[in-house]
Design a protein around this motif. Structure first.
Motif, PDB file in Angstrom:
ATOM      1  N   ALA A  99       1.623  14.958  87.600  1.00 24.27           N
ATOM      2  CA  ALA A  99       0.910  16.235  87.405  1.00 24.27           C
ATOM      3  C   ALA A  99       1.782  17.390  87.898  1.00 24.27           C
ATOM      4  O   ALA A  99       2.042  17.535  89.090  1.00 24.27           O
ATOM      5  CB  ALA A  99      -0.413  16.213  88.164  1.00 24.27           C
ATOM      6  N   VAL A 100       2.202  18.235  86.960  1.00 22.64           N
ATOM      7  CA  VAL A 100       3.152  19.298  87.320  1.00 22.64           C
ATOM      8  C   VAL A 100       2.454  20.480  87.990  1.00 22.64           C
ATOM      9  O   VAL A 100       3.111  21.319  88.598  1.00 22.64           O
ATOM     10  CB  VAL A 100       3.959  19.729  86.072  1.00 22.64           C
ATOM     11  CG1 VAL A 100       3.158  20.679  85.187  1.00 22.64           C
ATOM     12  CG2 VAL A 100       5.288  20.360  86.474  1.00 22.64           C
ATOM     13  N   ASN A 101       1.132  20.533  87.903  1.00 21.32           N
ATOM     14  CA  ASN A 101       0.396  21.607  88.591  1.00 21.32           C
ATOM     15  C   ASN A 101       0.752  21.628  90.077  1.00 21.32           C
ATOM     16  O   ASN A 101       0.850  22.688  90.685  1.00 21.32           O
ATOM     17  CB  ASN A 101      -1.124  21.403  88.464  1.00 21.32           C
ATOM     18  CG  ASN A 101      -1.568  21.156  87.061  1.00 21.32           C
ATOM     19  OD1 ASN A 101      -1.083  20.217  86.435  1.00 21.32           O
ATOM     20  ND2 ASN A 101      -2.475  21.969  86.544  1.00 21.32           N
ATOM     21  N   LEU A 102       0.921  20.443  90.656  1.00 23.46           N
ATOM     22  CA  LEU A 102       1.269  20.327  92.069  1.00 23.46           C
ATOM     23  C   LEU A 102       2.580  21.060  92.339  1.00 23.46           C
ATOM     24  O   LEU A 102       2.672  21.897  93.245  1.00 23.46           O
ATOM     25  CB  LEU A 102       1.368  18.843  92.438  1.00 23.46           C
ATOM     26  CG  LEU A 102       1.805  18.478  93.842  1.00 23.46           C
ATOM     27  CD1 LEU A 102       0.799  18.977  94.872  1.00 23.46           C
ATOM     28  CD2 LEU A 102       1.961  16.956  93.974  1.00 23.46           C
ATOM     29  N   MET A 103       3.598  20.773  91.539  1.00 24.41           N
ATOM     30  CA  MET A 103       4.907  21.405  91.729  1.00 24.41           C
ATOM     31  C   MET A 103       4.826  22.906  91.403  1.00 24.41           C
ATOM     32  O   MET A 103       5.400  23.733  92.110  1.00 24.41           O
ATOM     33  CB  MET A 103       5.969  20.757  90.839  1.00 24.41           C
ATOM     34  CG  MET A 103       6.255  19.298  91.156  1.00 24.41           C
ATOM     35  SD  MET A 103       4.937  18.228  90.524  1.00 24.41           S
ATOM     36  CE  MET A 103       5.482  16.600  90.926  1.00 24.41           C
ATOM     37  N   ASN A 104       4.111  23.245  90.328  1.00 24.36           N
ATOM     38  CA  ASN A 104       4.027  24.653  89.926  1.00 24.36           C
ATOM     39  C   ASN A 104       3.374  25.508  91.004  1.00 24.36           C
ATOM     40  O   ASN A 104       3.839  26.618  91.301  1.00 24.36           O
ATOM     41  CB  ASN A 104       3.240  24.782  88.614  1.00 24.36           C
ATOM     42  CG  ASN A 104       4.096  24.435  87.405  1.00 24.36           C
ATOM     43  OD1 ASN A 104       5.326  24.413  87.495  1.00 24.36           O
ATOM     44  ND2 ASN A 104       3.462  24.155  86.276  1.00 24.36           N
ATOM     45  N   LEU A 105       2.303  24.999  91.600  1.00 25.66           N
ATOM     46  CA  LEU A 105       1.617  25.801  92.625  1.00 25.66           C
ATOM     47  C   LEU A 105       2.453  25.886  93.903  1.00 25.66           C
ATOM     48  O   LEU A 105       2.510  26.942  94.547  1.00 25.66           O
ATOM     49  CB  LEU A 105       0.217  25.230  92.911  1.00 25.66           C
ATOM     50  CG  LEU A 105      -0.914  25.900  92.104  1.00 25.66           C
ATOM     51  CD1 LEU A 105      -0.657  25.886  90.615  1.00 25.66           C
ATOM     52  CD2 LEU A 105      -2.265  25.281  92.429  1.00 25.66           C
ATOM     53  N   LEU A 106       3.125  24.781  94.250  1.00 21.14           N
ATOM     54  CA  LEU A 106       3.991  24.836  95.442  1.00 21.14           C
ATOM     55  C   LEU A 106       5.154  25.791  95.210  1.00 21.14           C
ATOM     56  O   LEU A 106       5.553  26.539  96.117  1.00 21.14           O
ATOM     57  CB  LEU A 106       4.476  23.430  95.811  1.00 21.14           C
ATOM     58  CG  LEU A 106       3.374  22.527  96.405  1.00 21.14           C
ATOM     59  CD1 LEU A 106       3.832  21.079  96.488  1.00 21.14           C
ATOM     60  CD2 LEU A 106       2.923  23.032  97.780  1.00 21.14           C
ATOM     61  N   ASP A 107       5.687  25.816  93.983  1.00 19.99           N
ATOM     62  CA  ASP A 107       6.772  26.758  93.672  1.00 19.99           C
ATOM     63  C   ASP A 107       6.309  28.204  93.847  1.00 19.99           C
ATOM     64  O   ASP A 107       7.105  29.088  94.161  1.00 19.99           O
ATOM     65  CB  ASP A 107       7.251  26.573  92.227  1.00 19.99           C
ATOM     66  CG  ASP A 107       8.153  25.358  92.082  1.00 19.99           C
ATOM     67  OD1 ASP A 107       8.628  24.845  93.110  1.00 19.99           O
ATOM     68  OD2 ASP A 107       8.358  24.908  90.930  1.00 19.99           O
ATOM     69  N   ARG A 108       5.029  28.443  93.605  1.00 23.28           N
ATOM     70  CA  ARG A 108       4.531  29.818  93.726  1.00 23.28           C
ATOM     71  C   ARG A 108       4.257  30.206  95.180  1.00 23.28           C
ATOM     72  O   ARG A 108       4.367  31.372  95.543  1.00 23.28           O
ATOM     73  CB  ARG A 108       3.296  30.011  92.851  1.00 23.28           C
ATOM     74  CG  ARG A 108       3.720  30.070  91.372  1.00 23.28           C
ATOM     75  CD  ARG A 108       2.556  29.995  90.439  1.00 23.28           C
ATOM     76  NE  ARG A 108       1.734  31.189  90.494  1.00 23.28           N
ATOM     77  CZ  ARG A 108       0.569  31.284  89.859  1.00 23.28           C
ATOM     78  NH1 ARG A 108       0.119  30.274  89.138  1.00 23.28           N
ATOM     79  NH2 ARG A 108      -0.136  32.396  89.942  1.00 23.28           N
ATOM     80  N   ILE A 109       3.894  29.229  96.010  1.00 25.61           N
ATOM     81  CA  ILE A 109       3.600  29.583  97.412  1.00 25.61           C
ATOM     82  C   ILE A 109       4.851  29.513  98.289  1.00 25.61           C
ATOM     83  O   ILE A 109       4.939  30.205  99.302  1.00 25.61           O
ATOM     84  CB  ILE A 109       2.462  28.709  97.981  1.00 25.61           C
ATOM     85  CG1 ILE A 109       1.781  29.450  99.160  1.00 25.61           C
ATOM     86  CG2 ILE A 109       2.930  27.318  98.412  1.00 25.61           C
ATOM     87  CD1 ILE A 109       0.459  28.866  99.599  1.00 25.61           C
ATOM     88  N   ASN A 110       5.844  28.702  97.892  1.00 24.41           N
ATOM     89  CA  ASN A 110       7.028  28.525  98.744  1.00 24.41           C
ATOM     90  C   ASN A 110       7.696  29.848  99.158  1.00 24.41           C
ATOM     91  O   ASN A 110       8.080  30.010 100.321  1.00 24.41           O
ATOM     92  CB  ASN A 110       8.045  27.593  98.082  1.00 24.41           C
ATOM     93  CG  ASN A 110       7.645  26.128  98.216  1.00 24.41           C
ATOM     94  OD1 ASN A 110       6.790  25.781  99.033  1.00 24.41           O
ATOM     95  ND2 ASN A 110       8.253  25.263  97.411  1.00 24.41           N
TER      96      ASN A 110
END
Ligand code: MRU
Length: 330
Positions: free
Chosen positions: A89-100
């Motif tokens: 599930a890429v949502n996990l990576m996408n959201l972490l990329d936005r908060i990092n």
């Protein structure tokens, strides 16, 4: 306001709890998340599950850590551990990329970003429900797989959100619910959500799908997604591909419903989507009972990839997409 409540997740002023989806529908068990390792374990065991919600849980837990005074380097380590908890599930990576990028800007900024991502998911779900509504004809018999409602999102869901929206609009949809082996997300969670929403449905084993199509009892297939590649190839819970093949064979429209947070423009096609391989126990055991002989080797992918050519369209928060080229640059 630093409270947020979803069907299966609560954030309350620096505390995160999740509804243990393994215990449903028998029990409503709320679990306080105690550490990054604990959340990783809750995600991997599917206590918390579904592409959008695991991303939301991950960013909210970074807010928990930030509020506890964890320094930016520790937040970055936690972010990386959460990123690696499930691969598909890429949502996990996408959201972490936005908060990092805000992890070194202080607790208030981290929390504000996590809450914004939660609120965004609620809105994305609402937009998907509206965009998908025209696909549902009065009394449509809709086949769905896995669980895509309020439980795996911050809002009303994706494919199931369209169905409950159609119910609200008086279209009286009827849903064929795939039980979704091996972990019964359909039987345990989708049947539960549909019952609560008052939507007519029947549950069947996954392998009954072909006979449903053959007897002309399916008007529409609506499923969710865990990753949409740049060419439109779409990963979703294992068993989705066979529905797409059947739908094409029997001339039934097959739609994927997902927010843009599920799109991975950097992934060229289905061959490049990492597919989670899950444990042998999930299919060799039923609770404490041994089903297959001890030592049986297994093939247990969590997901499969449906090629874009088998997909009639993608219902997204940006509307109904019928050309995969829309995913190239996003
Ligand atoms: O392994 P799961 O239960 O997390 O798989 C979930 C699915 O495949 C869903 O269809 C997808 O995540 C979309 S949820 C809105």
């Amino acid at each position: 306001m630093t409270q947020r409540t979803a069907t299966a997740l609560r954030y309350d002023d620096g505390q995160l709890s999740i509804l243990d989806q393994r215990a449903l529908p028998a029990e409503r068990l709320w679990v306080a998340v105690e550490s990054t390792e604990h959340l990783v374990q809750l995600i991997q065991s599917l206590a918390i599950r579904g592409a959008p919600l695991i991303g939301i849980a991950a960013v909210l837990y970074l807010a928990v850590l930030a509020r506890k005074g964890e320094p930016a380097p520790a937040l970055k380590i936690a972010s990386q551990a959460l990123r690696e908890s499930r691969p598909t599930a890429v949502n996990l990576m996408n959201l972490l990329d936005r908060i990092n990028p805000v992890l070194d800007q202080g607790a208030a900024e981290v929390e504000a970003m996590a809450l914004a991502l939660f609120d965004e998911d609620v809105q994305l779900c609402d937009k998907i429900a509206e965009a998908g509504l025209p696909l549902v004809k009065n009394g449509a018999r809709i086949l769905t797989h896995c669980n895509t409602g309020g439980l795996p999102t911050a809002g009303r869901g994706t494919a199931l959100g369209i169905i409950t929206r159609a119910q609200e609009a008086g279209l009286t949809p009827f849903v064929w619910v795939d039980e979704t082996r091996p972990l019964w997300q359909g039987a345990r969670l989708t049947a539960y959500e549909l019952q609560q929403a008052g939507v007519a449905h029947r549950l069947q084993v996954d392998s009954a799908a072909a006979s449903l199509f053959a007897s002309g009892q399916v008007d529409l297939v609506l499923v969710g997604a865990d990753r949409i590649a740049a060419n439109g190839d779409t990963a979703n819970k294992v068993g989705t591909l066979m529905l797409a093949v059947l739908a094409r064979h029997y001339g039934v429209p097959f739609y994927v419903a997902a927010p843009w947070t599920t799109v991975d423009p950097a992934c060229p096609g289905g061959h490049a989507i990492p597919i989670e391989e899950r444990s042998a126990e999930e299919i060799c055991q039923l609770g404490d009972r041994q089903l297959a002989p001890q030592g049986t080797t297994t093939y247990n992918p969590g997901f499969d990839v449906t090629p874009a050519t088998l997909i009639s369209g993608w219902v997204t928060d940006r509307g109904l997409i019928t050309e995969a080229a829309a995913f190239h640059h996003s």
